[in-house]
Structures are given as C-alpha cells and as structure tokens.
Design a protein around this motif. Structure first.
Motif, short mmCIF file in Angstrom:
data_model
loop_
_atom_site.label_atom_id
_atom_site.label_comp_id
_atom_site.label_asym_id
_atom_site.label_seq_id
_atom_site.Cartn_x
_atom_site.Cartn_y
_atom_site.Cartn_z
N LEU A 38 60.13 -72.54 5.53
CA LEU A 38 60.05 -71.78 6.78
C LEU A 38 61.38 -71.13 7.14
N ASN A 39 61.29 -70.06 7.88
CA ASN A 39 62.46 -69.30 8.32
C ASN A 39 62.18 -68.74 9.71
N ALA A 40 63.23 -68.68 10.55
CA ALA A 40 63.08 -68.04 11.86
C ALA A 40 64.33 -67.23 12.14
N ALA A 41 64.16 -66.04 12.73
CA ALA A 41 65.30 -65.19 13.10
C ALA A 41 64.86 -64.17 14.15
N PRO A 42 65.80 -63.75 15.03
CA PRO A 42 65.48 -62.74 16.04
C PRO A 42 65.79 -61.32 15.55
N PHE A 43 64.99 -60.36 16.04
CA PHE A 43 65.17 -58.95 15.70
C PHE A 43 64.86 -58.10 16.92
N SER A 44 65.83 -57.26 17.31
CA SER A 44 65.61 -56.43 18.51
C SER A 44 65.32 -54.97 18.19
N PHE A 45 65.30 -54.61 16.92
CA PHE A 45 64.71 -53.32 16.55
C PHE A 45 63.22 -53.60 16.46
N PHE A 46 62.59 -53.68 17.61
CA PHE A 46 61.22 -54.21 17.68
C PHE A 46 60.45 -53.54 18.80
N ILE A 58 59.16 -53.93 13.16
CA ILE A 58 60.46 -54.60 13.23
C ILE A 58 61.38 -53.97 12.19
N GLY A 59 62.58 -53.56 12.63
CA GLY A 59 63.57 -53.02 11.71
C GLY A 59 64.45 -54.14 11.19
N ILE A 60 64.39 -54.39 9.89
CA ILE A 60 65.13 -55.52 9.32
C ILE A 60 66.08 -55.03 8.23
N GLY A 61 67.34 -55.43 8.36
CA GLY A 61 68.37 -54.99 7.44
C GLY A 61 68.63 -55.96 6.31
N SER A 62 69.87 -55.94 5.85
CA SER A 62 70.29 -56.78 4.72
C SER A 62 71.51 -57.59 5.16
N HIS A 63 71.68 -58.75 4.55
CA HIS A 63 72.90 -59.53 4.82
C HIS A 63 74.10 -58.88 4.16
N GLU A 64 73.87 -58.31 2.99
CA GLU A 64 74.91 -57.57 2.26
C GLU A 64 74.16 -56.65 1.33
N PRO A 68 68.36 -58.38 1.04
CA PRO A 68 67.62 -58.23 2.29
C PRO A 68 67.63 -59.53 3.09
N LYS A 69 67.57 -59.41 4.40
CA LYS A 69 67.49 -60.63 5.23
C LYS A 69 66.27 -61.43 4.81
N ASP A 70 66.39 -62.76 4.94
CA ASP A 70 65.34 -63.65 4.43
C ASP A 70 63.98 -63.30 5.02
N THR A 71 63.97 -62.91 6.30
CA THR A 71 62.69 -62.59 6.95
C THR A 71 61.98 -61.45 6.22
N ARG A 72 62.73 -60.42 5.85
CA ARG A 72 62.12 -59.27 5.16
C ARG A 72 61.63 -59.67 3.78
C1 LIG Z 1 69.22 -60.84 19.67
C2 LIG Z 1 69.39 -60.49 18.21
C3 LIG Z 1 68.73 -59.38 17.70
C4 LIG Z 1 68.86 -59.04 16.36
N1 LIG Z 1 68.21 -57.94 15.89
C5 LIG Z 1 68.26 -57.61 14.58
C6 LIG Z 1 67.52 -56.50 14.09
O1 LIG Z 1 66.80 -55.81 14.80
N2 LIG Z 1 67.60 -56.25 12.76
C7 LIG Z 1 68.35 -57.01 11.91
O2 LIG Z 1 68.37 -56.74 10.69
N3 LIG Z 1 69.06 -58.08 12.36
C8 LIG Z 1 69.02 -58.41 13.66
N4 LIG Z 1 69.71 -59.50 14.14
C9 LIG Z 1 70.45 -60.34 13.20
C10 LIG Z 1 69.54 -61.36 12.49
O3 LIG Z 1 68.85 -62.19 13.42
C11 LIG Z 1 70.40 -62.26 11.58
O4 LIG Z 1 71.00 -61.45 10.59
C12 LIG Z 1 69.65 -63.40 10.95
O5 LIG Z 1 70.56 -64.24 10.28
C13 LIG Z 1 68.62 -62.94 9.92
O6 LIG Z 1 68.02 -64.11 9.45
P1 LIG Z 1 67.19 -64.23 8.10
O7 LIG Z 1 68.09 -63.87 6.95
O8 LIG Z 1 66.78 -65.66 8.11
O9 LIG Z 1 66.01 -63.29 8.21
C14 LIG Z 1 69.65 -59.83 15.50
C15 LIG Z 1 70.33 -60.94 16.01
C16 LIG Z 1 70.21 -61.25 17.37
C17 LIG Z 1 70.95 -62.45 17.93
#
Ligand SMILES: Cc1cc2nc3c(=O)[nH]c(=O)nc-3n(C[C@H](O)[C@H](O)[C@H](O)COP(=O)(O)O)c2cc1C
Length: 218
Positions: A38-46, A58-64, A68-72
């Motif tokens: 399981l994984n949880a993370a917040p995203f505000s491009f939403f 939801i707009g999800i980027g990359s860590h590097e 890609p971020k784990d959620t994506r």
């Molecule tokens: C309030 C908030 C909003 C965020 N919104 C975004 C977003 O829209 N897109 C994004 O790529 N990361 C966003 N982030 C950063 C991710 O939550 C963060 O990179 C997280 O570690 C990703 O987790 P994952 O790799 O488990 O998916 C946000 C962080 C916070 C605190």
C-alpha cells in the motif's frame, strides 16, 4: 509584469502556477502496487472534471527524472486507487504521507492512519477522511517526460454519516467537511470556513435591479 513561459525554466513556471492557482483541493490517494504493497500521498493538482461520467484528475510528477512517483507507478500497474479528501483534523497526517519515503514504504503505517475497506477496488480508504472516492483508472495523459495527468472514473463515494443532511436528496453538509486547500509556497494551506453565497442570475433578471451592479460587495 509579463511572465513569458516560453523563456522561463520549468521550476519558475511551476512556482507561478502554484502561487496563483489557489486554493487547490487535495487528493489524498491510496494505491497498491502489483505486489499488494500500500501507498498513500497527497496531490493538489487535483479536481473533478466531469459529472457524466464522474471523472477526477490528478497531476502526478516524478521524484527524479525517470522515476515516477510511486502513486503514478502503482496506478498504472493496478489501475485502481482511492481519493480521500483532507479535513483540518488530518492535516498533519497528510503531511507525513508526503515524506519522500523509499518505494515500498507504507505511508499509512508511518502516519498511524486507520483504513476501512473499499467496495469496488482493492486499495482501502483512509478512516479519518470525511469523503473517499473509489476510482478506476480511465486514462493516463502523458504531459511531458516527468508529469502525467491521471484520470479516474469514480465508482463510489463514501461520506461519513453525520455529514449527510438528506440522504434521499444527496445533500451533504459541505461546510462541516472542514476540508483544507493548498495555497502558495511550500507550506501554506487554507481552511474552507470563510464562505459567502451568490446565486446564479437568471437571464430574465439581467440587467440587475437598480442599486446592484457588478461592483457591489457580496
Ligand atoms: C499538500 C501537498 C500537495 C502535493 N501535490 C502534489 C501534486 O499535485 N503532484 C505531485 O507530483 N506531487 C505533489 N505533492 C508531493 C507528493 O505528495 C510527494 O512527492 C510524495 O512523496 C509522493 O509520494 P509517492 O511517491 O508515494 O506517490 C504534494 C505534497 C503535498 C504536501
């Protein structure tokens, strides 16, 4: 001042977008990888993009670059996720789940978050959230090498019982959801407690009666 995005770095474009497009609702996404972790993370491009079909994005980027971020990655692997909305009471827990943990770390456990089972999808929902949406992946729109728009069809919505005003009419006590929104900079958030009401104007009522103009205070 004019900011010409064609002449600016990606970082500076991002800074202007997040400093101006505010407040942004927060999708607190629970997903699972193909191993069931399981994984949880917040995203505000939403936001919500359609009622029929019911679609959120939801707009999800990359860590590097190239990671890609784990959620994506999870959503592209398992095609399911749950969007939980974030109330004031859960702000700190939400922030903990945004820590850049290594892949495979369960942020729900790190933030000591209880979960409840979903009905249609395998990822659970976050118990403290007043609203949770079970979603099936509709489409991933690649926006660039490191960013993608994840579109999900909402299969079901859970709303905490005490926040429903009238179940038959699907009326929700929205102010009492006490949701937070993301603001500018790195750490600013907004409460949703400063409200005003403004009804739509029927065509027949325009122009407005004497004394009410477009410049009137609400
Ligand atoms: C309030 C908030 C909003 C965020 N919104 C975004 C977003 O829209 N897109 C994004 O790529 N990361 C966003 N982030 C950063 C991710 O939550 C963060 O990179 C997280 O570690 C990703 O987790 P994952 O790799 O488990 O998916 C946000 C962080 C916070 C605190």
């Amino acid at each position: 001042m004019l900011f010409d995005f064609a002449r600016m770095s990606a970082r500076d474009c991002y800074k202007l977008l997040i400093a101006t497009i505010t407040p942004r609702p927060i999708a607190w996404v629970v997903s699972r990888n193909s191993k069931g972790q399981l994984n949880a993370a917040p995203f505000s491009f939403f936001n919500a993009f359609s009622g029929d079909p019911p679609v959120v994005g939801i707009g999800i980027g990359s860590h590097e670059p190239g990671r890609p971020k784990d959620t994506r990655r999870n959503i592209s692997e398992t095609r399911e996720f749950v969007v939980n909305l974030v109330s004031e009471a859960a702000a700190m827990a939400m922030n903990i789940t945004a820590i850049d943990f290594e892949p495979g770390v369960n942020e729900l456990a790190q933030a000591q978050l209880e979960t409840l089972p979903s009905i249609h999808v395998k990822p659970p929902r976050i118990a403290v959230s007043p609203v949770s949406m079970e979603c099936a992946l509709l489409q991933i729109v690649e926006l660039g090498p490191e960013n993608a728009l994840v579109l999900g069809r909402v299969l079901a919505m859970h709303v905490r019982d005490n926040l429903i005003l009238d179940p038959a009419r699907h009326l929700i006590d929205t102010p009492n959801l006490k949701l937070i929104g993301r603001m500018h900079g790195t750490g600013w958030y907004a409460r949703t407690s400063d409200l005003f009401q403004m009804d739509r104007i029927p065509r027949a009522d325009w122009p407005l009666r004497e004394g009410i103009t477009a410049g009137s205070e609400t």
